[in-house]
Design a protein around this motif. Structure first.
Motif, mmCIF file in Angstrom:
data_model
loop_
_atom_site.group_PDB
_atom_site.id
_atom_site.type_symbol
_atom_site.label_atom_id
_atom_site.label_comp_id
_atom_site.label_asym_id
_atom_site.label_seq_id
_atom_site.Cartn_x
_atom_site.Cartn_y
_atom_site.Cartn_z
ATOM 1 N N GLY A 37 0.801 -1.227 0.000
ATOM 2 C CA GLY A 37 0.000 0.000 0.000
ATOM 3 C C GLY A 37 0.829 1.270 0.000
ATOM 4 O O GLY A 37 0.576 2.198 -0.764
ATOM 5 N N TRP A 38 1.829 1.348 0.868
ATOM 6 C CA TRP A 38 2.646 2.560 0.938
ATOM 7 C C TRP A 38 3.448 2.766 -0.330
ATOM 8 O O TRP A 38 3.614 3.900 -0.793
ATOM 9 N N ALA A 44 2.204 6.647 -6.820
ATOM 10 C CA ALA A 44 1.138 7.481 -7.374
ATOM 11 C C ALA A 44 1.466 8.968 -7.179
ATOM 12 O O ALA A 44 1.268 9.778 -8.094
ATOM 13 N N VAL A 45 1.985 9.336 -6.028
ATOM 14 C CA VAL A 45 2.343 10.728 -5.766
ATOM 15 C C VAL A 45 3.494 11.148 -6.689
ATOM 16 O O VAL A 45 3.487 12.251 -7.247
ATOM 17 N N ALA A 46 4.480 10.266 -6.869
ATOM 18 C CA ALA A 46 5.608 10.582 -7.754
ATOM 19 C C ALA A 46 5.142 10.777 -9.186
ATOM 20 O O ALA A 46 5.582 11.708 -9.875
ATOM 21 N N VAL A 47 4.257 9.933 -9.665
ATOM 22 C CA VAL A 47 3.733 10.059 -11.024
ATOM 23 C C VAL A 47 2.953 11.365 -11.153
ATOM 24 O O VAL A 47 3.069 12.071 -12.159
ATOM 25 N N GLN A 52 2.802 16.900 -13.285
ATOM 26 C CA GLN A 52 2.648 18.341 -13.091
ATOM 27 C C GLN A 52 3.866 19.099 -13.638
ATOM 28 O O GLN A 52 3.717 20.114 -14.314
ATOM 29 N N LYS A 53 5.053 18.583 -13.361
ATOM 30 C CA LYS A 53 6.272 19.257 -13.823
ATOM 31 C C LYS A 53 6.357 19.259 -15.351
ATOM 32 O O LYS A 53 6.703 20.269 -15.964
#
Length: 174
Positions: A37-38, A44-47, A52-53
């Motif tokens: 899970g972590w 997901a946060v990295a993607v 965004q960048k």
């Protein structure tokens, strides 16, 4: 055979398989999330941040392209940049020329000093004096003139004799 056709008769029908597949999916997803899970959350946060960048860079690239209004001002900017670049090159060239001139002057001074030393050495040889001693004096003058440090010459310590009362002194006293 009618029951196998999915008519609603007894036996496992499509609804029963769908419910079993859903339970299997829930069980599999639950075990994956409990184990990884972590890691999945961090990925997901990295993607998301990467997306965004990249989207910001693309937006900046597209907005940075000159439009019809910017096209008229761009030649002026290009001319200004070229003039500034030419001025910077000229300044750097002037500095380089000044350094080269200082170096040449220093080399001329050194050559002149060497020529004077050779003349002095030749004259001392003609007079029958030792030219090596004269050369050492001239080199010391050049070094003292060239050095900028204010070193005070130290006096040599008095040497004590290597033997203090050897056999020769005892023979003299006898």
């Amino acid at each position: 055979m009618e029951a196998e056709g999915g008519g609603g008769g007894p036996g496992p029908g499509p609804g029963a398989l769908g419910r079993g597949g859903l339970e299997f999916l829930q069980h599999t997803a639950g075990s994956l999330l409990s184990s990884y899970g972590w890691y999945i959350l961090l990925a997901a946060v990295a993607v998301y941040l990467l997306f965004q960048k990249v989207s910001q860079r693309l937006a900046a690239q597209w907005s940075g392209r000159p439009g019809a209004a910017d096209a008229a001002m761009e030649p002026d900017m290009v001319v200004r940049r070229q003039e500034a670049l030419a001025a910077a090159r000229l300044r750097m060239q002037e500095e380089l020329n000044a350094q080269a001139e200082r170096y040449k002057e220093r080399q001329r001074q050194l050559e002149e000093e060497k020529r004077r030393q050779k003349i002095a050495m030749w004259e001392s040889m003609q007079e029958g004096k030792s030219y090596k001693g004269n050369l050492k004096l001239n080199q010391q003058e050049v070094e003292s003139g060239a050095s900028t440090s204010s070193a005070v010459p130290r006096s040599k310590p008095t040497k004590r004799p290597l033997r203090e009362g050897g056999k020769y002194e005892t023979l003299r006293t006898l």
